[in-house]
Scaffold this active site. Structure first.
Site, short mmCIF file in Angstrom:
data_model
loop_
_atom_site.label_atom_id
_atom_site.label_comp_id
_atom_site.label_asym_id
_atom_site.label_seq_id
_atom_site.Cartn_x
_atom_site.Cartn_y
_atom_site.Cartn_z
N LYS A 182 0.88 -1.19 0.00
CA LYS A 182 0.00 0.00 0.00
C LYS A 182 0.91 1.23 0.00
O LYS A 182 1.49 1.60 1.02
CB LYS A 182 -0.90 -0.07 1.24
CG LYS A 182 -1.44 1.21 1.80
CD LYS A 182 -2.41 1.95 0.95
CE LYS A 182 -2.74 3.27 1.63
NZ LYS A 182 -1.81 4.36 1.27
N GLU A 258 9.48 1.45 10.81
CA GLU A 258 10.57 2.42 10.57
C GLU A 258 9.90 3.79 10.66
O GLU A 258 9.14 4.16 9.77
CB GLU A 258 11.16 2.24 9.17
CG GLU A 258 11.66 0.86 8.85
CD GLU A 258 13.03 0.59 9.43
OE1 GLU A 258 13.74 1.55 9.75
OE2 GLU A 258 13.36 -0.59 9.60
N CYS A 293 13.87 10.87 6.42
CA CYS A 293 13.71 10.41 7.81
C CYS A 293 14.97 10.64 8.63
O CYS A 293 14.89 10.98 9.81
CB CYS A 293 13.31 8.95 7.83
SG CYS A 293 14.47 7.89 6.97
N GLU A 392 9.38 16.20 14.98
CA GLU A 392 9.86 16.10 13.60
C GLU A 392 9.06 17.06 12.71
O GLU A 392 7.83 17.04 12.73
CB GLU A 392 9.66 14.66 13.11
CG GLU A 392 10.17 14.43 11.71
CD GLU A 392 9.89 13.02 11.22
OE1 GLU A 392 8.75 12.54 11.39
OE2 GLU A 392 10.81 12.39 10.67
P1 NAD Z 1 2.30 8.50 7.34
O1 NAD Z 1 2.42 7.70 8.58
O2 NAD Z 1 1.29 9.59 7.31
O3 NAD Z 1 1.92 7.56 6.11
C1 NAD Z 1 2.72 6.44 5.79
C2 NAD Z 1 1.84 5.39 5.14
O4 NAD Z 1 0.88 4.95 6.10
C3 NAD Z 1 1.05 5.89 3.93
O5 NAD Z 1 1.00 4.88 2.96
C4 NAD Z 1 -0.33 6.11 4.51
O6 NAD Z 1 -1.36 5.99 3.55
C5 NAD Z 1 -0.41 5.00 5.54
N1 NAD Z 1 -1.37 5.24 6.62
C6 NAD Z 1 -1.76 6.43 7.14
N2 NAD Z 1 -2.69 6.22 8.13
C7 NAD Z 1 -2.86 4.88 8.24
C8 NAD Z 1 -3.66 4.05 9.07
N3 NAD Z 1 -4.49 4.55 9.99
N4 NAD Z 1 -3.57 2.71 8.91
C9 NAD Z 1 -2.71 2.17 8.01
N5 NAD Z 1 -1.96 2.92 7.17
C10 NAD Z 1 -2.02 4.25 7.28
O7 NAD Z 1 3.75 9.02 6.98
P2 NAD Z 1 4.16 9.94 5.75
O8 NAD Z 1 3.71 11.32 6.06
O9 NAD Z 1 3.75 9.31 4.45
O10 NAD Z 1 5.74 9.83 5.81
C11 NAD Z 1 6.51 10.65 6.57
C12 NAD Z 1 6.97 9.93 7.82
O11 NAD Z 1 7.70 8.76 7.48
C13 NAD Z 1 7.95 10.76 8.63
O12 NAD Z 1 7.65 10.64 9.99
C14 NAD Z 1 9.29 10.13 8.33
O13 NAD Z 1 10.29 10.34 9.27
C15 NAD Z 1 8.92 8.70 8.21
N6 NAD Z 1 9.96 7.97 7.48
C16 NAD Z 1 10.75 7.09 8.17
C17 NAD Z 1 11.77 6.39 7.51
C18 NAD Z 1 12.65 5.39 8.24
O14 NAD Z 1 13.35 4.62 7.59
N7 NAD Z 1 12.67 5.38 9.56
C19 NAD Z 1 11.97 6.61 6.15
C20 NAD Z 1 11.15 7.52 5.49
C21 NAD Z 1 10.13 8.19 6.17
#
Ligand code: NAD
Length: 488
Positions: A182, A258, A293, A392
């Site tokens: 997804k 992650e 990230c 963040e």
């Molecule tokens: P997000 O958590 O909003 O979304 C990530 C994914 O989760 C998307 O596909 C989204 O559709 C899905 N999602 C959202 N709500 C959900 C729910 N209730 N149930 C299941 N899935 C759901 O994050 P984002 O804004 O897309 O990404 C940014 C974040 O990702 C930042 O916090 C960043 O630090 C983190 N990140 C971490 C790493 C790492 O390796 N640690 C790498 C890249 C990004």
């Protein structure tokens, strides 16, 4: 590049059981961060659509079409996929940039290039994984098998969708699992294309399925599924928390998370080269407009060089051109969405209200393009307790704090819920090793920031998550151990 830039993008479907399928929900419009204009639509999967994808993955796993085929065959398919990705690298990179706004120079390397390398790495590794014979009693044979876990659900974010998506897909598929992926609402296009290329490479139907749609609907349904064995996730801490809850409420599926970071980049007065360190530190926060990230978003500078270092860093940042991410001369591209841009600006005004000072930037720019762009922003005088030091931003906003001693640097660095990455700049080898030991983070960079390749794991401690992507350690998430105890 121009031919791909202006190519219309057809409305997208779900990829389930080897075919393109419509979802039950009304399609979602995709806006390009470059100009804020509609790019295409993606399907909005509802729970029934997600269930269909999970059922397809389960059937594919259970009948062994991939899970039990010869490792050499799996390897051939995945190597072919790597070749196809490489052959389409420019097309994929441009499509991804139009979807999520990352600067093209970065997207070529970190997205398409990295995805091809990742599939190749795990394809090459998959037939070098052995089980174990336990050193147990002589009249018993204790065998430890490594088996694919079954159906893997992967939920990924909008920054670096191809790279992060491949970090999950490649080891999961190499280990023989089936996957339902997804992608994020604002970065689905390249991952849908990967599913198509995987089919072209010979991946059997149902082994890789891609469902698009809202996280709170499609993502939630996937995480609540009773037939998903393992959930692998990259994204925000808030969503990560929910996934653990969904797991508890459903089948206790394992969840590997992650999550975010607020990574300290610590500069000591004995930094070998201030100008070079300032340049690298600027890119540590500003590349991909801070939507990284592991971004070095907290700059901790020893007080005796604070002013000199901040001046060098702001000078370096002024030289970074923000603009159309498909323009090769732009060092920094667009912000992924308008809501993310507004959130970034909110952090800036909040920091100033807290008493910190604006040293550079702070505003939205290039509004006339219709796109979402922000200046590289440096805020000094940030106290470790300020919101800007704790939360963040996920944007091009650097928080600067000064420190006086090694102990104080460690205390400030560790005063965070996060523990993803860190940087240390010093000419003193012992100090570098003490920092590696004392700073709680998944990776500590020394006299650089952000370097890495596939051979090393990436994962966080504390609220930055659990489990690791990359390296051979990533296989641990996708393989179960099974013991056979045989009486001889
Ligand atoms: P997000 O958590 O909003 O979304 C990530 C994914 O989760 C998307 O596909 C989204 O559709 C899905 N999602 C959202 N709500 C959900 C729910 N209730 N149930 C299941 N899935 C759901 O994050 P984002 O804004 O897309 O990404 C940014 C974040 O990702 C930042 O916090 C960043 O630090 C983190 N990140 C971490 C790493 C790492 O390796 N640690 C790498 C890249 C990004």
């Amino acid at each position: 590049m121009d031919e791909f830039r202006s190519q219309p993008v057809a409305p997208q479907k779900l990829f389930v059981d080897g075919t393109w399928q419509a979802a039950s929900g009304e399609a979602l419009e995709v806006l390009s961060p470059i100009d804020g204009r509609p790019l295409t639509t993606i399907e909005r999967a509802l729970p029934a659509d997600v269930d269909r994808a999970v059922a397809a993955a389960r059937r594919a796993f259970d009948d062994g079409r991939w899970s039990r085929c010869l490792p050499a065959e799996r390897k051939t398919v995945l190597l072919r996929l790597a070749d196809l990705i490489e052959a389409k690298a420019l097309e994929l990179a441009v499509l991804g940039v139009r979807d999520n706004g990352t600067e093209i120079s970065m997207a070529l390397k970190a997205e398409a290039g990295s995805a091809a390398a990742t599939f190749r790495y795990y394809a090459e590794a998959l037939d070098k994984l052995y089980g174990e014979i336990a050193p147990t009693a002589p009249d018993v044979l204790g065998l430890v098998h490594r088996e694919p876990v079954g159906v893997v659900a992967a939920i990924v974010p909008w920054n670096f969708p191809l790279m992060i998506g491949s970090w999950k897909l490649a080891p999961a598929l190499a280990a023989g699992n089936s996957v339902v992926l997804k992608p994020a609402e604002t970065a689905s296009l390249t991952l849908l294309r990967i599913a198509e290329l995987a089919a072209e490479a010979g991946l059997p139907d149902g082994v890789l399925n891609v469902v698009t749609g809202q996280g709170s609907v499609a993502g939630e349904a996937l995480a609540l599924s009773m037939d998903v064995d393992v959930m692998v996730f990259t994204g925000s801490g808030n969503t990560g928390r929910r996934l653990l809850e969904y797991s508890a409420r459903s089948n206790l599926k394992r969840c590997y998370l992650e999550l975010g970071g607020k990574s300290p980049n610590i500069v000591f007065a004995d930094v070998p080269d201030i100008v070079q360190a300032a340049k690298v530190s600027a890119m540590a926060i500003f590349r991909n407009a801070g939507q990284v990230c592991v971004a070095g978003s907290r700059l901790l500078v020893e007080d005796s060089i604070h002013d000199e270092f901040v001046a060098a860093l702001t000078e370096a940042a002024k030289g970074l051109k923000v603009g159309d991410p498909l323009d090769l001369s732009a060092s920094i591209g667009a912000i992924n969405s308008l809501s993310q841009l507004e959130s970034n600006l909110g952090f800036v005004s909040g920091a100033l209200e807290d008493g910190a000072e604006l040293a550079l930037g702070g505003s939205r720019i290039l509004q006339e393009t219709g796109g979402w762009y922000m200046e590289p922003t440096v805020i000094s005088g940030v106290e470790p307790t300020h919101r800007l030091a704790q939360e963040e931003v996920f944007g091009p906003v650097l928080a600067v704090t000064s420190f006086h001693s090694d102990d104080e640097a460690v205390a400030i660095a560790n005063n965070s819920d996060y523990g993803l990455a860190a940087g240390v700049w010093t000419a003193n080898l012992s100090r570098a090793h003490r920092m590696i030991r004392d700073v709680r983070a998944g990776v500590v960079h020394v006299n650089t920031y952000g370097g890495s390749d596939l051979t090393v794991p990436l994962g966080g401690v504390k609220q930055s998550g659990n489990g690791h992507d990359k390296s051979l350690h990533a296989f641990d998430k996708y393989l179960d151990l099974k013991t056979a105890w045989i009486n001889l």
